[in-house]
Write an enzyme that holds these catalytic residues in place. Sequence first.
Site, PDB file in Angstrom:
ATOM      1  N   ARG A  80       0.844  -1.204   0.000  1.00  0.00           N
ATOM      2  CA  ARG A  80       0.000   0.000   0.000  1.00  0.00           C
ATOM      3  C   ARG A  80       0.875   1.248   0.000  1.00  0.00           C
ATOM      4  NH1 ARG A  80      -1.249   1.692   4.658  1.00  0.00           N
ATOM      5  NH2 ARG A  80      -2.054  -0.251   5.499  1.00  0.00           N
TER       6      ARG A  80
ATOM      7  N   TYR B 177     -16.799  17.507 -14.692  1.00  0.00           N
ATOM      8  CA  TYR B 177     -17.233  16.112 -14.618  1.00  0.00           C
ATOM      9  C   TYR B 177     -18.270  15.952 -13.504  1.00  0.00           C
ATOM     10  CZ  TYR B 177     -16.883  11.102 -13.742  1.00  0.00           C
ATOM     11  OH  TYR B 177     -17.167   9.779 -13.541  1.00  0.00           O
TER      12      TYR B 177
ATOM     13  N   ASP C 242      -7.696  19.333 -13.846  1.00  0.00           N
ATOM     14  CA  ASP C 242      -8.074  17.997 -14.314  1.00  0.00           C
ATOM     15  C   ASP C 242      -7.706  17.923 -15.794  1.00  0.00           C
ATOM     16  OD1 ASP C 242      -9.391  15.741 -15.302  1.00  0.00           O
ATOM     17  OD2 ASP C 242     -11.036  15.924 -13.857  1.00  0.00           O
TER      18      ASP C 242
ATOM     19  N   LYS D 119      -9.180   6.888 -18.581  1.00  0.00           N
ATOM     20  CA  LYS D 119      -9.500   7.424 -19.903  1.00  0.00           C
ATOM     21  C   LYS D 119      -8.275   7.304 -20.818  1.00  0.00           C
ATOM     22  CE  LYS D 119     -13.185   8.277 -17.504  1.00  0.00           C
ATOM     23  NZ  LYS D 119     -13.474   9.544 -16.879  1.00  0.00           N
TER      24      LYS D 119
HETATM   25  C1  LIG Z   1     -13.953  10.004 -15.593  1.00  0.00           C
HETATM   26  C2  LIG Z   1     -13.500  11.320 -15.102  1.00  0.00           C
HETATM   27  C3  LIG Z   1     -13.153  11.507 -13.760  1.00  0.00           C
HETATM   28  C4  LIG Z   1     -13.326  10.437 -12.708  1.00  0.00           C
HETATM   29  O1  LIG Z   1     -12.448   9.379 -12.884  1.00  0.00           O
HETATM   30  P1  LIG Z   1     -12.771   7.864 -12.480  1.00  0.00           P
HETATM   31  O2  LIG Z   1     -11.544   7.135 -12.911  1.00  0.00           O
HETATM   32  O3  LIG Z   1     -14.014   7.453 -13.196  1.00  0.00           O
HETATM   33  O4  LIG Z   1     -12.962   7.844 -10.999  1.00  0.00           O
HETATM   34  C5  LIG Z   1     -12.672  12.750 -13.383  1.00  0.00           C
HETATM   35  N1  LIG Z   1     -12.546  13.758 -14.267  1.00  0.00           N
HETATM   36  C6  LIG Z   1     -12.882  13.615 -15.568  1.00  0.00           C
HETATM   37  C7  LIG Z   1     -12.735  14.772 -16.503  1.00  0.00           C
HETATM   38  C8  LIG Z   1     -13.378  12.396 -16.029  1.00  0.00           C
HETATM   39  O5  LIG Z   1     -13.735  12.275 -17.311  1.00  0.00           O
END
Ligand SMILES: *Cc1c(COP(=O)(O)O)cnc(C)c1O
Length: 385
Positions: free
Chosen positions: A55, A107, A179, A204
């Site tokens: 961890r 998001y 982000d 993603k």
């Molecule tokens: C999908 C997404 C998230 C969240 O991520 P997860 O891996 O689904 O927890 C945060 N920000 C953006 C822009 C996203 O598209």
Amino acid sequence: MGEEQQQLGWAFETLAIHAGQEPDAASGAVVPPISLSTTFAQSEVGVHKGYEYSRSGNPTRTAMETQIAALEAARHGLAFASGLAAEDNVMRLLQQGQRVLLGNDAYGGTFRLISKVWSPLGFPWTAVDLSDLDRLVANWPDDTGLVWLESPTNPLLTCFDIEAICEIAHARGAMVVVDNTFATPYLQQPITLGADITLHSATKYLGGHSDVVGGFLAVDDDEIADRLRFTQNAAGAVPSPFDCYLVLRGAKTLGVRMDRHCENARAIVDLLVSHPTVERVLYPQLPDHPGHAAAAKQMRDYGGMVSFTVKGGEAAARRIAAATELFTLAESLGAVESLIEHPGAMTHASAAGSPLEVPDNLVRLSVGIEHAGDLVADLAQALEP
Ligand SMILES: *Cc1c(COP(=O)(O)O)cnc(C)c1O
């Protein structure tokens, strides 16, 4: 390999394949082994080879953290079990009472985490228009601790001047988290524009194949990195070694994938801009797009996400989303296969009735890396009434 190799000045594509990935010392394996061991031998009490318990740190995770940090031009990288786990750790940097300024397009899960999980614990938030910098300065709440910025945003693909917003926030004692999920470090490196933290849903584009859920934080500042590393371990939302391996493997091809994503997105935009069923196309390359100038200034290219509104309202949007054959109707984005969705009822349902609500005639595309002609033909047939 980390800082040293960055100092060698290797380019993005080279770092993607080599940062954190020199041949394994024990076996010579060219691909970093997936270290499943949860614990690591100590020769004397407290004397070990850098790992104690998985961890706190794991060799496969270190390889991936080093790789993605290098791609973000950041000195520190921290991997998490999901993008939202990474976001949750960012929130833990704040003191109770400190406010989050959240861009008014974000998001849905970010909005839910801040408004439904952290706000009731005494962390206030305000939705702001990050494109109007004069208004942002004039209405700046004194208790702001963090600006939460997406560029391009999900799902409207609005772009903001990251450098200018960082200057405003830093002059007022607030941190900025960007982000960077939609842009990826190949197209934009927020740390180089002044951001304190760059955040990813590695689920993603970094992973890129719709087969791993993961999150990532890239940080340059040692003190912020230390605090995040503490909560990464103390709160424990870490990814498995196998998940780290999948992100590491996926990110090796990030540059070539992004080039194709962008190229295919342009072919789709060309179809949409002249289509009678389409009301408005949202793509940062279009000269009339909100934030086009910022995107042109800070991005290498404009990305693989395309959104558009349609004539005929919600019913038409839902019909089109269900009428494609090659574009799969599904949430998520950023992988090799093309996806289509209706944000209002799917990814952004949690923002309904809030300042972050999205238009109900909006369709969002994650344009994959299939042949552009096949994608254009599929969308064209779906747009026929
Ligand atoms: C999908 C997404 C998230 C969240 O991520 P997860 O891996 O689904 O927890 C945060 N920000 C953006 C822009 C996203 O598209």
